[in-house]
Design a protein around this motif. Structure first.
Motif, PDB file in Angstrom:
ATOM      1  N   LYS A 101       0.491   8.269   8.829  1.00 24.64           N
ATOM      2  CA  LYS A 101      -0.026   8.401   7.459  1.00 24.64           C
ATOM      3  C   LYS A 101      -1.549   8.326   7.523  1.00 24.64           C
ATOM      4  N   ILE A 102      -2.202   8.866   6.479  1.00 21.35           N
ATOM      5  CA  ILE A 102      -3.673   8.849   6.483  1.00 21.35           C
ATOM      6  C   ILE A 102      -4.204   8.556   5.071  1.00 21.35           C
ATOM      7  N   TRP A 103      -5.431   8.093   5.009  1.00 18.50           N
ATOM      8  CA  TRP A 103      -6.107   7.721   3.758  1.00 18.50           C
ATOM      9  C   TRP A 103      -5.406   6.562   3.064  1.00 18.50           C
ATOM     10  N   THR A 104      -4.692   5.747   3.821  1.00 18.46           N
ATOM     11  CA  THR A 104      -3.902   4.675   3.200  1.00 18.46           C
ATOM     12  C   THR A 104      -4.841   3.573   2.708  1.00 18.46           C
ATOM     13  N   SER A 105      -5.084   3.557   1.405  1.00 18.87           N
ATOM     14  CA  SER A 105      -6.013   2.579   0.824  1.00 18.87           C
ATOM     15  C   SER A 105      -5.445   1.181   0.992  1.00 18.87           C
ATOM     16  N   THR A 106      -6.314   0.252   1.332  1.00 19.19           N
ATOM     17  CA  THR A 106      -6.022  -1.188   1.433  1.00 19.19           C
ATOM     18  C   THR A 106      -4.917  -1.555   2.433  1.00 19.19           C
ATOM     19  N   CYS A 125       0.855  -1.184   0.000  1.00 21.05           N
ATOM     20  CA  CYS A 125       0.000   0.000   0.000  1.00 21.05           C
ATOM     21  C   CYS A 125       0.894   1.239   0.000  1.00 21.05           C
ATOM     22  N   GLN A 126       0.262   2.394  -0.200  1.00 24.51           N
ATOM     23  CA  GLN A 126       1.014   3.633  -0.428  1.00 24.51           C
ATOM     24  C   GLN A 126       0.901   4.570   0.778  1.00 24.51           C
ATOM     25  N   GLY A 127       2.018   4.845   1.416  1.00 26.43           N
ATOM     26  CA  GLY A 127       2.012   5.732   2.586  1.00 26.43           C
ATOM     27  C   GLY A 127       2.633   7.078   2.261  1.00 26.43           C
ATOM     28  N   PHE A 128       1.893   7.912   1.557  1.00 28.03           N
ATOM     29  CA  PHE A 128       2.385   9.255   1.235  1.00 28.03           C
ATOM     30  C   PHE A 128       1.660  10.304   2.096  1.00 28.03           C
ATOM     31  N   SER A 129       0.314  10.376   1.983  1.00 23.27           N
ATOM     32  CA  SER A 129      -0.439  11.471   2.624  1.00 23.27           C
ATOM     33  C   SER A 129      -0.372  11.408   4.142  1.00 23.27           C
ATOM     34  N   GLU A 130      -0.390  12.592   4.737  1.00 25.34           N
ATOM     35  CA  GLU A 130      -0.420  12.711   6.205  1.00 25.34           C
ATOM     36  C   GLU A 130      -1.498  13.737   6.557  1.00 25.34           C
ATOM     37  N   ARG A 152      -5.704  21.824 -12.060  1.00 25.61           N
ATOM     38  CA  ARG A 152      -5.996  23.120 -12.708  1.00 25.61           C
ATOM     39  C   ARG A 152      -4.852  24.101 -12.449  1.00 25.61           C
ATOM     40  N   ASN A 153      -4.277  24.033 -11.241  1.00 24.28           N
ATOM     41  CA  ASN A 153      -3.110  24.886 -10.954  1.00 24.28           C
ATOM     42  C   ASN A 153      -1.967  24.579 -11.929  1.00 24.28           C
ATOM     43  N   ILE A 154      -1.766  23.287 -12.182  1.00 25.30           N
ATOM     44  CA  ILE A 154      -0.686  22.879 -13.103  1.00 25.30           C
ATOM     45  C   ILE A 154      -0.954  23.464 -14.491  1.00 25.30           C
ATOM     46  N   ARG A 212     -17.008  10.115  -5.824  1.00 23.77           N
ATOM     47  CA  ARG A 212     -16.627  11.488  -5.440  1.00 23.77           C
ATOM     48  C   ARG A 212     -15.119  11.575  -5.207  1.00 23.77           C
ATOM     49  N   ALA A 213     -14.521  10.455  -4.780  1.00 25.74           N
ATOM     50  CA  ALA A 213     -13.088  10.474  -4.437  1.00 25.74           C
ATOM     51  C   ALA A 213     -12.190  10.611  -5.666  1.00 25.74           C
ATOM     52  N   ALA A 214     -12.731  10.326  -6.856  1.00 27.49           N
ATOM     53  CA  ALA A 214     -11.880  10.332  -8.064  1.00 27.49           C
ATOM     54  C   ALA A 214     -11.276  11.703  -8.345  1.00 27.49           C
ATOM     55  N   SER A 215     -11.964  12.772  -7.887  1.00 27.92           N
ATOM     56  CA  SER A 215     -11.395  14.107  -8.133  1.00 27.92           C
ATOM     57  C   SER A 215     -10.526  14.576  -6.965  1.00 27.92           C
ATOM     58  N   ILE A 216     -10.254  13.668  -6.019  1.00 30.02           N
ATOM     59  CA  ILE A 216      -9.387  14.031  -4.881  1.00 30.02           C
ATOM     60  C   ILE A 216      -8.065  13.259  -4.959  1.00 30.02           C
ATOM     61  N   TYR A 217      -8.166  11.919  -5.069  1.00 31.24           N
ATOM     62  CA  TYR A 217      -6.908  11.155  -5.001  1.00 31.24           C
ATOM     63  C   TYR A 217      -6.098  11.292  -6.297  1.00 31.24           C
ATOM     64  N   GLY A 218      -4.810  10.992  -6.172  1.00 33.06           N
ATOM     65  CA  GLY A 218      -3.930  11.081  -7.350  1.00 33.06           C
ATOM     66  C   GLY A 218      -3.719  12.524  -7.797  1.00 33.06           C
ATOM     67  N   GLY A 219      -3.882  13.487  -6.894  1.00 33.17           N
ATOM     68  CA  GLY A 219      -3.740  14.916  -7.251  1.00 33.17           C
ATOM     69  C   GLY A 219      -5.116  15.468  -7.568  1.00 33.17           C
ATOM     70  N   SER A 220      -5.658  16.302  -6.670  1.00 34.74           N
ATOM     71  CA  SER A 220      -7.052  16.754  -6.809  1.00 34.74           C
ATOM     72  C   SER A 220      -7.233  17.577  -8.099  1.00 34.74           C
ATOM     73  N   ASN A 221      -8.494  17.735  -8.501  1.00 34.30           N
ATOM     74  CA  ASN A 221      -8.760  18.487  -9.730  1.00 34.30           C
ATOM     75  C   ASN A 221      -8.297  19.941  -9.616  1.00 34.30           C
TER      76      ASN A 221
HETATM   77  C1  LIG Z   1     -10.505   7.462  -1.333  1.00 38.44           C
HETATM   78  C2  LIG Z   1      -9.123   7.998  -1.145  1.00 38.44           C
HETATM   79  C3  LIG Z   1      -8.050   7.132  -1.184  1.00 38.44           C
HETATM   80  C4  LIG Z   1      -6.752   7.607  -0.955  1.00 38.44           C
HETATM   81  N1  LIG Z   1      -5.708   6.709  -0.940  1.00 38.44           N
HETATM   82  C5  LIG Z   1      -4.464   7.149  -0.613  1.00 38.44           C
HETATM   83  C6  LIG Z   1      -3.385   6.223  -0.466  1.00 38.44           C
HETATM   84  O1  LIG Z   1      -3.549   5.004  -0.651  1.00 38.44           O
HETATM   85  N2  LIG Z   1      -2.184   6.691  -0.095  1.00 38.44           N
HETATM   86  C7  LIG Z   1      -1.943   8.027   0.114  1.00 38.44           C
HETATM   87  O2  LIG Z   1      -0.811   8.375   0.419  1.00 38.44           O
HETATM   88  N3  LIG Z   1      -2.956   8.930  -0.022  1.00 38.44           N
HETATM   89  C8  LIG Z   1      -4.197   8.521  -0.367  1.00 38.44           C
HETATM   90  N4  LIG Z   1      -5.243   9.419  -0.485  1.00 38.44           N
HETATM   91  C9  LIG Z   1      -4.986  10.828  -0.133  1.00 38.44           C
HETATM   92  C10 LIG Z   1      -5.033  11.783  -1.291  1.00 38.44           C
HETATM   93  O3  LIG Z   1      -3.858  11.708  -2.047  1.00 38.44           O
HETATM   94  C11 LIG Z   1      -5.253  13.188  -0.676  1.00 38.44           C
HETATM   95  O4  LIG Z   1      -6.561  13.197  -0.133  1.00 38.44           O
HETATM   96  C12 LIG Z   1      -5.105  14.287  -1.698  1.00 38.44           C
HETATM   97  O5  LIG Z   1      -3.769  14.426  -2.080  1.00 38.44           O
HETATM   98  C13 LIG Z   1      -5.609  15.640  -1.113  1.00 38.44           C
HETATM   99  O6  LIG Z   1      -4.989  15.907   0.099  1.00 38.44           O
HETATM  100  P1  LIG Z   1      -5.827  16.265   1.414  1.00 38.44           P
HETATM  101  O7  LIG Z   1      -6.879  15.233   1.610  1.00 38.44           O
HETATM  102  O8  LIG Z   1      -4.863  16.495   2.518  1.00 38.44           O
HETATM  103  O9  LIG Z   1      -6.571  17.604   1.066  1.00 38.44           O
HETATM  104  P2  LIG Z   1      -5.933  19.061   1.056  1.00 38.44           P
HETATM  105  O10 LIG Z   1      -4.623  19.057   0.369  1.00 38.44           O
HETATM  106  O11 LIG Z   1      -5.989  19.604   2.440  1.00 38.44           O
HETATM  107  O12 LIG Z   1      -6.974  19.826   0.136  1.00 38.44           O
HETATM  108  C14 LIG Z   1      -8.277  20.213   0.601  1.00 38.44           C
HETATM  109  C15 LIG Z   1      -8.964  20.938  -0.552  1.00 38.44           C
HETATM  110  O13 LIG Z   1      -8.227  22.113  -0.877  1.00 38.44           O
HETATM  111  C16 LIG Z   1      -7.829  22.092  -2.245  1.00 38.44           C
HETATM  112  N5  LIG Z   1      -6.469  22.643  -2.363  1.00 38.44           N
HETATM  113  C17 LIG Z   1      -5.379  22.280  -1.662  1.00 38.44           C
HETATM  114  N6  LIG Z   1      -4.303  22.989  -2.054  1.00 38.44           N
HETATM  115  C18 LIG Z   1      -4.734  23.816  -3.052  1.00 38.44           C
HETATM  116  C19 LIG Z   1      -4.103  24.790  -3.857  1.00 38.44           C
HETATM  117  N7  LIG Z   1      -2.794  25.048  -3.760  1.00 38.44           N
HETATM  118  N8  LIG Z   1      -4.847  25.437  -4.786  1.00 38.44           N
HETATM  119  C20 LIG Z   1      -6.175  25.178  -4.934  1.00 38.44           C
HETATM  120  N9  LIG Z   1      -6.831  24.281  -4.175  1.00 38.44           N
HETATM  121  C21 LIG Z   1      -6.128  23.593  -3.251  1.00 38.44           C
HETATM  122  C22 LIG Z   1      -7.852  20.626  -2.646  1.00 38.44           C
HETATM  123  O14 LIG Z   1      -8.048  20.453  -4.040  1.00 38.44           O
HETATM  124  C23 LIG Z   1      -9.029  20.099  -1.839  1.00 38.44           C
HETATM  125  O15 LIG Z   1     -10.234  20.388  -2.495  1.00 38.44           O
HETATM  126  C24 LIG Z   1      -6.540   8.982  -0.738  1.00 38.44           C
HETATM  127  C25 LIG Z   1      -7.630   9.862  -0.731  1.00 38.44           C
HETATM  128  C26 LIG Z   1      -8.907   9.375  -0.916  1.00 38.44           C
HETATM  129  C27 LIG Z   1     -10.059  10.337  -0.876  1.00 38.44           C
END
Ligand SMILES: Cc1cc2nc3c(=O)[nH]c(=O)nc-3n(C[C@H](O)[C@H](O)[C@H](O)COP(=O)(O)OP(=O)(O)OC[C@H]3O[C@@H](n4cnc5c(N)ncnc54)[C@H](O)[C@@H]3O)c2cc1C
Length: 397
Positions: A157-162, A125-130, A387-389, A374-383
């Protein structure tokens, strides 16, 4: 610019379909059809079938099991798997940690891990987010202190899938506080059975257990588990996130959802016929079909632009549009299933997993799929981040 598949690619698509028809176990197929969700044992069983065929890790170097397919063939393969629908090879293993180990790991790490990763003998599993580091990942603070030939890891770490299914985790940890924050990060592999690791579930809005918190308290990890060089983990993480773009928009998944939405709409009777006769429903259906076609063409342009491995704004466009289309297709499917998706029974198990039974078998899974989409626009770099990129790279803002 490539806008369509040639004869060889069409023949390859048929080959993949023929293989799926014969090799995907029927019980797994039925689960995927009903709930779009396979259990751990199903994912392992299916990945081993793929591995036996030599198709579990198409984009790896051939020496380690790669197929040598072109990017377009890999795209076709990913699309066919998701639209069949069959479980996808476990992404944490095949598109994330595997390529990092094969590119930056030591020979010993390659021999030790790559065959087991491909065969899913080890589940990563992937331990990146905190809690304080998601979009701003470089702010991560999980700390690994070197003591002799071990690191001592503390943090969360948080949101660690699986994680609850996994044997190992690949972690980004801070190994230096003095350097610029991106330069003080390392990439390390941790056996989840090591004392001091604590995994706690997070239930999501679909009522399921996908994600977890993972706590590390004085966890001793051999230095031999460090991948590449200390303090260069950010480089490897960027490589990991940009590594496999063939299926980033998950067009196959949206196609499967649209197909299912249509099938459900046909059986959803209204006073004047069925929901499929409703012009509003059809309009949204056709809009999505057209958008999917345009995403497909964009994906093809990206695949043949010969920019593999380099940041490209088209990946961000595909991630945004792909996530939005998956969500809209899930919504249409949910609408088509209608009130039948209402849970008839909620059952709390001894484990914090909630099982949901719907009124009708054929509607099962549609509500959870809609909610989880709903999570598809959050994980892997939110939408928003994508857009910032685009604003930076394309508009130079
Ligand atoms: C279902 C699910 C599975 C996941 N699985 C994993 C996993 O296996 N391993 C792992 O490491 N992580 C995982 N993640 C974490 C995911 O990578 C993070 O949720 C994501 O990177 C967003 O970080 P955050 O939740 O801390 O939100 P934040 O970074 O706090 O963002 C909150 C909101 O603010 C917006 N925002 C933040 N910064 C900016 C900016 N500079 N400009 C404009 N808007 C901004 C975001 O788009 C978002 O809408 C998972 C998340 C979900 C929902």
């Amino acid at each position: 610019m490539k806008l369509d598949f040639d004869d060889r690619e069409k023949a390859f698509r048929r080959e993949v379909r023929d293989f799926l028809k014969v090799s995907l176990p029927n019980d797994i197929y039925r689960k995927m059809m009903r709930a779009a969700h396979a259990e751990k044992a199903d994912i392992v069983r299916w990945q081993r079938i793929l591995n036996k065929k030599g198709w579990a890790v198409p984009h790896w170097p051939q020496q380690w099991g790669g197929t040598g397919w072109t990017p377009v063939q890999r795209y076709i393969f990913a699309e066919e798997i998701t639209q069949w629908p069959a479980p996808e090879p476990l992404s944490f293993n095949t598109t994330m940690v595997g390529p990092v180990i094969s590119t930056f790991g030591s020979e010993e790490q390659r021999k030790r891990f790559l065959p087991s990763i491909a065969n899913l003998d080890i589940w990563f599993c992937q331990g990146f987010s905190e809690p304080g580091a998601g979009s701003d990942l470089a702010s991560l603070s999980t700390w690994a202190e070197r003591r002799g030939d071990h690191y001592i890891i503390n943090g969360q770490k948080i949101w660690t899938s699986t994680a609850h299914h996994a044997d190992w985790i690949f972690l980004l940890v801070r190994t230096s506080r003095s350097a610029k924050k991106q330069q003080g990060i390392s990439f390390i592999l941790v056996d989840l059975r090591t004392p001091g690791v604590d995994i706690r579930p997070i239930l999501t809005i679909d009522g399921q257990h996908h994600t977890n918190e993972v706590f590390f308290t004085d966890v001793r990890v051999p230095v031999a588990n460090l991948v590449g060089e200390e303090n260069r983990g950010w480089e490897y993480a960027k490589f990991l996130l940009g590594n496999e773009r063939a299926g980033i928009a998950r067009v196959g998944l949206s196609k499967a959802r649209l197909r299912e939405a249509k099938a459900l709409a046909v059986r959803q009777l209204t006073r004047s016929g069925s929901l499929w006769d409703d012009p509003e429903f059809r309009r949204e259906f056709v809009r999505l079909e057209v958008e999917l076609k345009s995403i497909e063409i964009t994906a093809m342009r990206l695949l043949t632009a010969n920019v593999e491995g380099k940041p490209d704004p088209m990946s961000s466009i595909l991630k945004i549009k792909g996530a939005e289309t998956q969500q809209r297709a899930a919504e249409l499917m949910f609408k088509a299933a209608g009130p039948h998706t209402i849970p008839a029974k909620w059952e709390k198990c001894s484990e914090p997993i909630v099982s949901v039974e719907t009124l009708n078998d054929w509607a099962e899974g549609k509500a959870p799929t809609y909610f989880f989409s709903r999570a598809a626009s959050i994980y892997g770099g939110s939408n928003e981040i994508q857009r910032n990129i685009l604003a930076k790279v394309v508009l130079e803002l």
